[in-house]
Design a protein around this motif. Structure first.
Motif, mmCIF file in Angstrom:
data_model
loop_
_atom_site.group_PDB
_atom_site.id
_atom_site.type_symbol
_atom_site.label_atom_id
_atom_site.label_comp_id
_atom_site.label_asym_id
_atom_site.label_seq_id
_atom_site.Cartn_x
_atom_site.Cartn_y
_atom_site.Cartn_z
ATOM 1 N N LEU A 1 7.713 7.759 -4.914
ATOM 2 C CA LEU A 1 8.171 9.287 -5.244
ATOM 3 C C LEU A 1 9.361 9.644 -4.875
ATOM 4 C CD1 LEU A 1 7.173 12.358 -6.018
ATOM 5 C CD2 LEU A 1 6.292 12.892 -3.906
ATOM 6 N N PRO A 2 10.366 9.381 -3.604
ATOM 7 C CA PRO A 2 11.008 9.892 -3.021
ATOM 8 C C PRO A 2 12.163 9.930 -4.005
ATOM 9 C CG PRO A 2 9.755 8.912 -0.867
ATOM 10 C CD PRO A 2 8.874 8.632 -1.972
ATOM 11 N N LEU A 3 12.098 7.836 -4.470
ATOM 12 C CA LEU A 3 13.385 7.621 -4.992
ATOM 13 C C LEU A 3 13.143 8.212 -6.396
ATOM 14 C CD1 LEU A 3 12.574 3.642 -5.363
ATOM 15 C CD2 LEU A 3 14.215 5.157 -4.068
ATOM 16 N N LEU A 4 11.635 8.688 -7.478
ATOM 17 C CA LEU A 4 12.011 9.297 -8.223
ATOM 18 C C LEU A 4 13.002 11.011 -7.773
ATOM 19 C CD1 LEU A 4 9.330 8.822 -9.903
ATOM 20 C CD2 LEU A 4 11.362 7.742 -10.919
ATOM 21 N N LEU A 5 12.369 11.526 -6.934
ATOM 22 C CA LEU A 5 13.316 12.782 -5.998
ATOM 23 C C LEU A 5 14.963 12.116 -5.932
ATOM 24 C CD1 LEU A 5 10.435 14.203 -3.738
ATOM 25 C CD2 LEU A 5 10.933 14.803 -5.618
ATOM 26 N N PHE A 6 15.089 11.311 -5.377
ATOM 27 C CA PHE A 6 16.738 11.658 -5.006
ATOM 28 C C PHE A 6 17.588 10.841 -6.389
ATOM 29 C CE2 PHE A 6 15.910 9.666 -0.625
ATOM 30 C CZ PHE A 6 16.665 10.876 0.490
ATOM 31 N N LEU A 7 16.971 10.066 -6.922
ATOM 32 C CA LEU A 7 17.421 10.423 -8.417
ATOM 33 C C LEU A 7 17.723 11.639 -9.535
ATOM 34 C CD1 LEU A 7 18.499 8.676 -10.778
ATOM 35 C CD2 LEU A 7 15.896 8.496 -11.805
ATOM 36 N N ILE A 8 16.674 13.266 -9.579
ATOM 37 C CA ILE A 8 16.566 13.995 -10.070
ATOM 38 C C ILE A 8 18.167 14.163 -8.570
ATOM 39 C CG2 ILE A 8 15.713 16.002 -10.439
ATOM 40 C CD1 ILE A 8 13.354 14.844 -11.126
ATOM 41 N N TRP A 9 18.014 14.286 -7.665
ATOM 42 C CA TRP A 9 18.812 14.922 -7.383
ATOM 43 C C TRP A 9 20.400 15.043 -7.100
ATOM 44 C CZ3 TRP A 9 19.181 18.567 -3.317
ATOM 45 C CH2 TRP A 9 20.718 18.850 -2.309
ATOM 46 N N TRP A 10 20.417 13.517 -7.339
ATOM 47 C CA TRP A 10 21.863 13.168 -7.190
ATOM 48 C C TRP A 10 22.052 13.062 -8.552
ATOM 49 C CZ3 TRP A 10 23.978 12.941 -3.344
ATOM 50 C CH2 TRP A 10 23.376 12.751 -1.711
ATOM 51 N N LEU A 11 21.802 13.439 -9.899
ATOM 52 C CA LEU A 11 22.088 13.411 -11.026
ATOM 53 C C LEU A 11 22.907 14.857 -11.263
ATOM 54 C CD1 LEU A 11 19.122 11.962 -13.252
ATOM 55 C CD2 LEU A 11 21.711 11.420 -12.575
ATOM 56 N N PHE A 12 22.221 15.888 -10.386
ATOM 57 C CA PHE A 12 22.758 17.250 -10.239
ATOM 58 C C PHE A 12 23.802 17.129 -9.303
ATOM 59 C CE2 PHE A 12 18.516 18.397 -12.045
ATOM 60 C CZ PHE A 12 19.340 19.091 -13.699
ATOM 61 N N PHE A 13 24.287 16.831 -8.576
ATOM 62 C CA PHE A 13 25.293 16.734 -7.013
ATOM 63 C C PHE A 13 26.150 16.068 -6.684
ATOM 64 C CE2 PHE A 13 21.990 19.557 -6.306
ATOM 65 C CZ PHE A 13 22.559 20.453 -5.843
ATOM 66 N N LEU B 1 0.749 -1.291 0.286
ATOM 67 C CA LEU B 1 -0.319 -0.133 -0.556
ATOM 68 C C LEU B 1 0.842 1.477 -0.473
ATOM 69 C CD1 LEU B 1 -2.436 -1.131 2.289
ATOM 70 C CD2 LEU B 1 -3.264 -0.629 0.110
ATOM 71 N N ALA B 2 1.953 1.230 0.615
ATOM 72 C CA ALA B 2 3.569 2.150 1.106
ATOM 73 C C ALA B 2 4.182 2.419 -0.700
ATOM 74 C CB ALA B 2 4.201 1.725 1.576
ATOM 75 N N PHE B 3 3.294 1.617 -1.981
ATOM 76 C CA PHE B 3 4.109 1.531 -2.470
ATOM 77 C C PHE B 3 4.593 2.994 -3.376
ATOM 78 C CE2 PHE B 3 4.372 1.260 -7.608
ATOM 79 C CZ PHE B 3 5.243 1.518 -8.298
ATOM 80 N N PRO B 4 3.152 4.113 -3.326
ATOM 81 C CA PRO B 4 3.485 5.312 -4.385
ATOM 82 C C PRO B 4 4.113 5.934 -3.273
ATOM 83 C CG PRO B 4 1.140 4.164 -3.966
ATOM 84 C CD PRO B 4 2.093 3.385 -3.346
ATOM 85 N N PHE B 5 4.255 5.981 -2.070
ATOM 86 C CA PHE B 5 5.077 6.738 -1.596
ATOM 87 C C PHE B 5 6.429 6.702 -1.585
ATOM 88 C CE2 PHE B 5 -0.317 5.623 -0.202
ATOM 89 C CZ PHE B 5 -0.328 7.681 -0.526
ATOM 90 N N LEU B 6 6.928 5.708 -1.563
ATOM 91 C CA LEU B 6 7.754 5.187 -1.503
ATOM 92 C C LEU B 6 8.564 5.326 -3.441
ATOM 93 C CD1 LEU B 6 8.226 1.800 -0.067
ATOM 94 C CD2 LEU B 6 8.585 3.873 1.383
#
Length: 373
Positions: free
Chosen positions: A53-65, A46-51
């Motif tokens: 989203l953070p993975l996608l955000l971290f992916l974008i973050w690390w691509l820059f830093f 049930l928590a799948f969608p809420f897990l």
């Protein structure tokens, strides 16, 4: 000093990223683990969608830093791709042609919540019931699969079987129902404009709702098609349970006690649905005809229930829909729990979700055609 702080921050964020990745992969195991033994993993789904989203955000973050750290999210997303692929539809911009094309079968599935009002009157609930009937009439569908359907033989209450059969022109139907007393009936119904050459019903083990798996064998041209419809074990949340969920969200007092009741119902629901899903799959495997399935599974795509029943069938939403495809209006915007499935004897032509707040579920419509033998 600033350099050490940056290093500490990156390492701290990396640990959080790894934590989300592990939890995400555990949630992705839900479709493959028997809820009878692994109910906690099933609930984690049930928590799948809420897990995700953070993975996608971290992916974008690390691509820059720090690009090499992005591998944590990339690996987790790759391993969980099958769960991601059933979570979203990617057919953005596709329109629905209200006029049905020749040779196609238009099918509707909808949990109608007893049409809101059951007793004849002119209150707000009865007005909503008429709007729901008008919405069904507008579709000019060949087949209607309706769950939580109500009918009464008492003239002071609504005789919905008679109304839809006569006023909406559906001469054939099969209705699973339990007598609720006072000549009132609730269950799952399949209405058809195609001749119904046979029908059947399978009761689920108790305790459960007064529901069953029903099927109708319909003569479509020179061929016979088998349509299944059902409503699986719900969470049976009452008004008090929704109030408890609100208190949990707002971090009010009694969170532990409130959570205990909610988790108990979640655990019971997921266990019973696993038994029902196994039964549905076994019955559909024995069908001698092409199979269409419509129903309220009360479970999300990333679940044992969905994967078991769907198996290699086509999901009309995934074939022609877009976004998350929410079908239940309460609790969470991520709840897609109603489905139209078709086996490989069919092609999905188009799909539509009607987001109107009549029932607590949204109506789904699909145009499907039989492939040549």
């Amino acid at each position: 000093m600033a350099s050490k702080f940056r290093i500490f921050t990156k390492r701290f964020l990396l640990l959080i990223n790894i934590g989300f990745a592990v939890l995400f992969l555990i949630a992705c195991l839900a479709p493959y683990m028997d809820p009878q033994k692994w109910w906690m993993i099933s609930l984690s789904g049930l928590a799948f969608p809420f897990l995700l989203l953070p993975l996608l955000l971290f992916l974008i973050w690390w691509l820059f830093f720090k690009r090499k750290y992005a591998l944590v999210s990339v690996i987790a997303l790759a391993l969980g791709w099958k769960s991601i692929s059933v979570f979203m539809g990617f057919h953005f911009g596709s329109s629905f042609n209200e006029k049905k094309e020749p040779g196609s079968i238009r099918i509707v599935t909808w949990n109608v919540a007893r049409f809101i009002e059951m007793k004849r009157n002119n209150n707000k609930g009865s007005q909503t019931r008429l709007k729901m009937m008008d919405q069904l009439r507008e579709q000019q569908a060949d087949v209607l699969c309706l769950q939580e359907f109500f009918h009464s033989g008492n003239p002071e209450w609504y005789a919905n079987l008679d109304y839809i059969s006569k006023e909406l022109n559906y001469p054939y139907y099969v209705f699973s129902h339990d007598n609720d007393g006072d000549n009132h009936y609730t269950g799952t119904v399949i209405f058809s404009r195609y001749p119904m050459v046979d029908s059947g019903m399978l009761r689920f083990p108790r305790p459960t709702l007064p529901e069953a798996l029903v099927h109708a064998d319909l003569r479509v041209g020179k061929r016979i098609v088998r349509v299944y419809s059902t409503h699986l074990q719900s969470l049976q949340f009452k008004k008090s349970d929704y109030e408890k969920i609100d208190r949990i969200k707002e971090a009010q007092d009694g969170m532990v006690n409130n959570s205990r009741t909610i988790f108990s119902k979640l655990r019971t629901g997921v266990r019973y649905r696993s038994i029902q899903a196994d039964m549905v799959r076994q019955v559909m495997d024995d069908s001698p005809y092409p199979v269409l399935f419509c129903g309220d599974l009360n479970d999300i795509p990333n679940s044992y229930t969905y994967f078991t029943i769907r198996r290699d069938m086509q999901d009309a939403f995934l074939r022609k829909g877009s976004g998350i495809g929410r079908t239940f209006s309460a609790l969470s915007p991520t709840l897609r729990i109603d489905y139209i499935l078709a086996d490989k004897n069919f092609s999905i032509r188009q799909f539509k979700r009607y987001v109107r707040d009549y029932s607590d579920h949204y109506m789904l419509v699909a145009d499907i055609s039989l492939n040549k033998q």
